[in-house]
Design a protein around this motif. Structure first.
Motif, PDB file in Angstrom:
ATOM      1  N   THR A 121      48.601  79.265  84.064  1.00 24.84           N
ATOM      2  CA  THR A 121      48.868  79.571  82.664  1.00 24.84           C
ATOM      3  C   THR A 121      50.348  79.868  82.492  1.00 24.84           C
ATOM      4  O   THR A 121      50.772  81.023  82.604  1.00 24.84           O
ATOM      5  N   PRO A 122      51.159  78.849  82.234  1.00 22.87           N
ATOM      6  CA  PRO A 122      52.599  79.071  82.061  1.00 22.87           C
ATOM      7  C   PRO A 122      52.942  80.080  80.974  1.00 22.87           C
ATOM      8  O   PRO A 122      53.970  80.755  81.053  1.00 22.87           O
ATOM      9  N   THR A 123      52.084  80.192  79.958  1.00 24.34           N
ATOM     10  CA  THR A 123      52.385  81.125  78.878  1.00 24.34           C
ATOM     11  C   THR A 123      52.174  82.579  79.290  1.00 24.34           C
ATOM     12  O   THR A 123      52.413  83.480  78.485  1.00 24.34           O
ATOM     13  N   ASP A 124      51.750  82.843  80.531  1.00 26.26           N
ATOM     14  CA  ASP A 124      51.638  84.215  81.008  1.00 26.26           C
ATOM     15  C   ASP A 124      52.980  84.793  81.447  1.00 26.26           C
ATOM     16  O   ASP A 124      53.092  86.000  81.655  1.00 26.26           O
ATOM     17  N   ILE A 125      53.997  83.945  81.627  1.00 24.21           N
ATOM     18  CA  ILE A 125      55.317  84.488  81.941  1.00 24.21           C
ATOM     19  C   ILE A 125      55.915  85.074  80.664  1.00 24.21           C
ATOM     20  O   ILE A 125      55.433  84.830  79.557  1.00 24.21           O
ATOM     21  N   SER A 126      56.970  85.877  80.806  1.00 22.95           N
ATOM     22  CA  SER A 126      57.528  86.597  79.655  1.00 22.95           C
ATOM     23  C   SER A 126      58.286  85.663  78.718  1.00 22.95           C
ATOM     24  O   SER A 126      58.645  84.540  79.083  1.00 22.95           O
ATOM     25  N   ALA A 127      58.567  86.165  77.526  1.00 19.88           N
ATOM     26  CA  ALA A 127      59.337  85.390  76.549  1.00 19.88           C
ATOM     27  C   ALA A 127      60.720  85.045  77.106  1.00 19.88           C
ATOM     28  O   ALA A 127      61.203  83.918  76.958  1.00 19.88           O
ATOM     29  N   ALA A 128      61.352  86.027  77.770  1.00 20.74           N
ATOM     30  CA  ALA A 128      62.684  85.782  78.337  1.00 20.74           C
ATOM     31  C   ALA A 128      62.629  84.731  79.432  1.00 20.74           C
ATOM     32  O   ALA A 128      63.522  83.875  79.544  1.00 20.74           O
ATOM     33  N   GLN A 129      61.565  84.761  80.248  1.00 21.25           N
ATOM     34  CA  GLN A 129      61.429  83.773  81.324  1.00 21.25           C
ATOM     35  C   GLN A 129      61.147  82.388  80.773  1.00 21.25           C
ATOM     36  O   GLN A 129      61.647  81.391  81.310  1.00 21.25           O
ATOM     37  N   ILE A 130      60.360  82.301  79.714  1.00 20.03           N
ATOM     38  CA  ILE A 130      60.094  81.000  79.087  1.00 20.03           C
ATOM     39  C   ILE A 130      61.406  80.379  78.612  1.00 20.03           C
ATOM     40  O   ILE A 130      61.689  79.199  78.868  1.00 20.03           O
ATOM     41  N   ASN A 172      59.547  71.159  73.285  1.00 16.70           N
ATOM     42  CA  ASN A 172      59.306  70.425  72.037  1.00 16.70           C
ATOM     43  C   ASN A 172      57.892  69.865  71.946  1.00 16.70           C
ATOM     44  O   ASN A 172      57.608  69.002  71.117  1.00 16.70           O
ATOM     45  N   ARG A 173      56.994  70.374  72.811  1.00 16.30           N
ATOM     46  CA  ARG A 173      55.574  70.013  72.746  1.00 16.30           C
ATOM     47  C   ARG A 173      54.786  71.130  73.407  1.00 16.30           C
ATOM     48  O   ARG A 173      55.200  71.672  74.440  1.00 16.30           O
ATOM     49  N   PHE A 174      53.627  71.472  72.824  1.00 12.76           N
ATOM     50  CA  PHE A 174      52.812  72.567  73.324  1.00 12.76           C
ATOM     51  C   PHE A 174      51.363  72.104  73.448  1.00 12.76           C
ATOM     52  O   PHE A 174      50.834  71.460  72.537  1.00 12.76           O
ATOM     53  N   SER A 175      50.751  72.422  74.586  1.00  9.66           N
ATOM     54  CA  SER A 175      49.382  72.003  74.850  1.00  9.66           C
ATOM     55  C   SER A 175      48.540  73.230  75.187  1.00  9.66           C
ATOM     56  O   SER A 175      48.859  73.976  76.120  1.00  9.66           O
ATOM     57  N   PHE A 176      47.453  73.428  74.434  1.00 12.30           N
ATOM     58  CA  PHE A 176      46.618  74.614  74.606  1.00 12.30           C
ATOM     59  C   PHE A 176      45.172  74.219  74.929  1.00 12.30           C
ATOM     60  O   PHE A 176      44.580  73.365  74.259  1.00 12.30           O
ATOM     61  N   GLY A 177      44.632  74.860  75.947  1.00 14.18           N
ATOM     62  CA  GLY A 177      43.246  74.602  76.344  1.00 14.18           C
ATOM     63  C   GLY A 177      42.278  75.410  75.503  1.00 14.18           C
ATOM     64  O   GLY A 177      41.806  76.467  75.941  1.00 14.18           O
ATOM     65  N   ILE A 178      41.982  74.929  74.324  1.00 14.89           N
ATOM     66  CA  ILE A 178      41.038  75.641  73.450  1.00 14.89           C
ATOM     67  C   ILE A 178      39.613  75.513  73.991  1.00 14.89           C
ATOM     68  O   ILE A 178      38.850  76.473  74.004  1.00 14.89           O
ATOM     69  N   VAL A 214      49.167  70.418  70.584  1.00 15.91           N
ATOM     70  CA  VAL A 214      48.052  69.592  71.062  1.00 15.91           C
ATOM     71  C   VAL A 214      47.006  70.510  71.685  1.00 15.91           C
ATOM     72  O   VAL A 214      47.346  71.508  72.339  1.00 15.91           O
ATOM     73  N   ILE A 215      45.733  70.195  71.480  1.00 15.74           N
ATOM     74  CA  ILE A 215      44.673  71.021  72.047  1.00 15.74           C
ATOM     75  C   ILE A 215      43.740  70.181  72.911  1.00 15.74           C
ATOM     76  O   ILE A 215      43.629  68.963  72.733  1.00 15.74           O
ATOM     77  N   ASP A 216      43.106  70.851  73.870  1.00 16.27           N
ATOM     78  CA  ASP A 216      42.030  70.256  74.663  1.00 16.27           C
ATOM     79  C   ASP A 216      40.706  70.782  74.158  1.00 16.27           C
ATOM     80  O   ASP A 216      40.562  71.992  73.895  1.00 16.27           O
ATOM     81  N   GLY A 240      44.685  71.639  62.199  1.00 12.24           N
ATOM     82  CA  GLY A 240      45.919  70.952  61.886  1.00 12.24           C
ATOM     83  C   GLY A 240      46.690  70.491  63.100  1.00 12.24           C
ATOM     84  O   GLY A 240      47.834  70.019  62.982  1.00 12.24           O
ATOM     85  N   ALA A 241      46.107  70.642  64.296  1.00  9.70           N
ATOM     86  CA  ALA A 241      46.788  70.238  65.529  1.00  9.70           C
ATOM     87  C   ALA A 241      47.199  68.774  65.457  1.00  9.70           C
ATOM     88  O   ALA A 241      46.540  67.951  64.831  1.00  9.70           O
ATOM     89  N   HIS A 242      48.307  68.455  66.143  1.00 11.03           N
ATOM     90  CA  HIS A 242      48.853  67.103  66.078  1.00 11.03           C
ATOM     91  C   HIS A 242      48.160  66.126  67.022  1.00 11.03           C
ATOM     92  O   HIS A 242      48.378  64.911  66.916  1.00 11.03           O
ATOM     93  N   GLY A 243      47.381  66.631  67.960  1.00  7.31           N
ATOM     94  CA  GLY A 243      46.680  65.761  68.889  1.00  7.31           C
ATOM     95  C   GLY A 243      45.576  66.514  69.589  1.00  7.31           C
ATOM     96  O   GLY A 243      45.526  67.757  69.571  1.00  7.31           O
ATOM     97  N   VAL A 244      44.671  65.758  70.234  1.00  7.04           N
ATOM     98  CA  VAL A 244      43.540  66.378  70.920  1.00  7.04           C
ATOM     99  C   VAL A 244      43.112  65.516  72.098  1.00  7.04           C
ATOM    100  O   VAL A 244      43.125  64.288  72.027  1.00  7.04           O
ATOM    101  N   ASP A 245      42.768  66.185  73.186  1.00  9.40           N
ATOM    102  CA  ASP A 245      42.127  65.542  74.329  1.00  9.40           C
ATOM    103  C   ASP A 245      40.669  65.956  74.337  1.00  9.40           C
ATOM    104  O   ASP A 245      40.355  67.150  74.193  1.00  9.40           O
ATOM    105  N   LEU A 246      39.769  64.986  74.504  1.00  6.76           N
ATOM    106  CA  LEU A 246      38.340  65.268  74.641  1.00  6.76           C
ATOM    107  C   LEU A 246      37.947  65.021  76.093  1.00  6.76           C
ATOM    108  O   LEU A 246      37.935  63.883  76.546  1.00  6.76           O
ATOM    109  N   TYR A 247      37.666  66.096  76.819  1.00  8.28           N
ATOM    110  CA  TYR A 247      37.320  65.993  78.230  1.00  8.28           C
ATOM    111  C   TYR A 247      35.883  66.424  78.445  1.00  8.28           C
ATOM    112  O   TYR A 247      35.409  67.369  77.803  1.00  8.28           O
ATOM    113  N   GLN A 248      35.221  65.757  79.389  1.00 10.39           N
ATOM    114  CA  GLN A 248      33.886  66.207  79.720  1.00 10.39           C
ATOM    115  C   GLN A 248      33.930  67.167  80.895  1.00 10.39           C
ATOM    116  O   GLN A 248      34.810  67.090  81.758  1.00 10.39           O
TER     117      GLN A 248
END
Length: 451
Positions: A121-130, A172-178, A214-216, A240-248
């Motif tokens: 989970t890269p988003t677990d690092i701090s704002a300064a580290q990101i 410039n792109r964000f992907s979230f595992g919803i 983008v969401i999964d 309103g997400a700009h893209g989606v991956d559908l995974y089984q």
């Protein structure tokens, strides 16, 4: 090739979407690889990274952040629980590796088209580290002007401060595992927020209008009925997400979900026929709502979502790995970096490549990669395959393709093999079976191993 082998050609069934094969295969490399002796690993990597390739090809950068606050029940990638002290020590070593590899001639010889920061989970690092990580990527590596720089993560604790720091750092792109917007399904999979919280957070980031979000979505999870899956699909549009991956959901032994099912703490996840039906629902939903299809599993809402890294990583593009547990490939060298934190940090401190396993891929690597990429897109071109092979390989495989067509998995349209809906669902199995047929044709025993 043995066209009577149903594991190769599939079953002759009125419903190939659900019953062509007994179960879906996991994607793997395909083709034989030769492991390089450990004592030669450092010199091999030094030689390639200190040289400038005669022929440049597309390249990407992959950075691995191996921390998660909680392990999801279906996850096979969990390495370390998030803790500030461990993250800080790791991040310091990662920055050293970035500077070390970025300084080498191979790295500076041409631009990178895409960067992917994954995990964990890269988003677990701090704002300064990101921000520091984004700044380092742009400062040290040559990037194309339109380079896609993706930060993967989860919405939990991904605050406005972190999001804005990422944007300032050049992501410039964000992907979230919803995975699902249903609270019960999410909680049973150990996702950390209720569905309405996930929805609100995605909508907030989309409202910035600063980068594609983008969401999964994952189908086949425990408690995820067909009706809930339909609502998850509708949730994608609502977000309103700009893209989606559908995974089984792929069944893998030894994961927390399987233990919980065995202990009666979770109901069984969906079986393959049910997941096939959910895939069909997803495909039809996306077509109904005019989503632009980028691959058999990925759709874009508009032209902002390009999915460059995901497309290139399925080809023979070079992928330079950074971080503990990162995998990549440079030319015909495939590598996996140390997963164990102390081994990774020790190697970086010693200014060594943190690679315990280095392999030389098959001479057929480019053909195998093209096949997997083509099946991921849903179309295989006769001309492109034959050009790569240097011989009429498409024609040699025609008996297999005709058997698949008879079984409802593909359509032969002139110079193209096009996957049907059933073929799209079984695309990994089909691509691996093409590679298997190629390998077996070179081994009279018919026992060639596809690694």
């Amino acid at each position: 090739m043995d066209l009577s082998d149903v594991s190769l050609v599939g079953s002759a069934t009125p419903d190939p979407l659900r019953f062509a094969f007994s179960r879906k295969k996991m994607a793997h490399a395909g083709g034989n690889v030769n492991r390089i002796a450990p004592e030669n690993t450092q010199q091999e990597l030094k030689d390639v990274l200190n040289s400038i390739p005669l022929a440049q090809q597309s390249r990407c950068l992959y950075i691995h952040i191996p921390f998660c606050r909680v392990r999801c029940t279906y996850c096979n990638f969990f390495q370390y629980a998030s803790s500030k002290s461990l993250i800080d020590s790791y991040f310091e070593a990662l920055m050293k590796e970035i500077r070390f590899k970025a300084s080498q001639p191979w790295t500076q010889s041409t631009s990178f088209r895409a960067v992917y920061v994954g995990g964990g989970t890269p988003t677990d690092i701090s704002a300064a580290q990101i921000k520091q990580l984004g700044d380092a990527i742009r400062a040290y590596f040559p990037l194309t002007p339109d380079c896609e720089i993706t930060l993967e993560g989860r919405i939990n604790r991904f605050s406005d401060e972190k999001f804005e720091s990422a944007l300032e750092g050049g992501f410039n792109r964000f992907s979230f595992g919803i995975q699902s917007f249903d609270t019960h399904v999410r909680r049973s999979a150990k996702r950390l927020d209720d569905g309405d919280v996930a929805m609100k957070r995605i909508q907030e980031m989309v409202a910035y209008d600063a980068a594609p979000i983008v969401i999964d979505l994952l189908f086949g999870l425990p408690y995820q009925t067909v009706e809930i899956w339909q609502k998850d699909l509708e949730g994608y549009l609502e977000s309103g997400a700009h893209g989606v991956d559908l995974y089984q959901l792929i069944d893998m032994q030894g994961l927390p979900m399987h233990r919980m099912v065995e202990q009666g703490k979770l109901p069984h996840p969906a079986d393959t026929p049910t997941k096939a039906g959910m895939f069909e629902t997803g495909v039809n939903f996306m077509a109904k709502h005019h989503q632009r299809r980028l691959s058999v599993n990925h759709w874009a809402h508009d032209n902002r979502e390009r999915s460059i890294y995901n497309s290139l990583a399925k080809t023979t593009a070079d992928v330079l790995p950074l971080g503990a547990g990162a995998g990549g490939a440079i030319g015909d060298l495939q590598m996996m970096q140390h997963r164990k934190m102390e081994d990774y940090i020790a190697a970086i401190d010693a200014e060594q490549y943190p690679v315990p396993m280095l392999m030389r891929s098959s001479p057929l690597r480019e053909i195998h990669a093209h096949i997997k990429s083509a099946f991921d897109r849903g179309v295989l071109s006769r001309l492109k395959l034959n050009t790569l092979a240097g011989k009429p390989l498409y024609e040699a495989l025609m008996p297999l393709f005709e058997a698949w067509q008879s079984n409802g998995l593909v359509r032969l349209e002139g110079d193209y093999l096009v996957l049907t809906l059933a073929g799209e669902f079984w695309n990994v199995t089909l691509s691996q079976n093409v590679i298997r047929a190629m390998m077996e044709s070179q081994h009279p025993s018919g026992k060639a191993h596809v690694a």
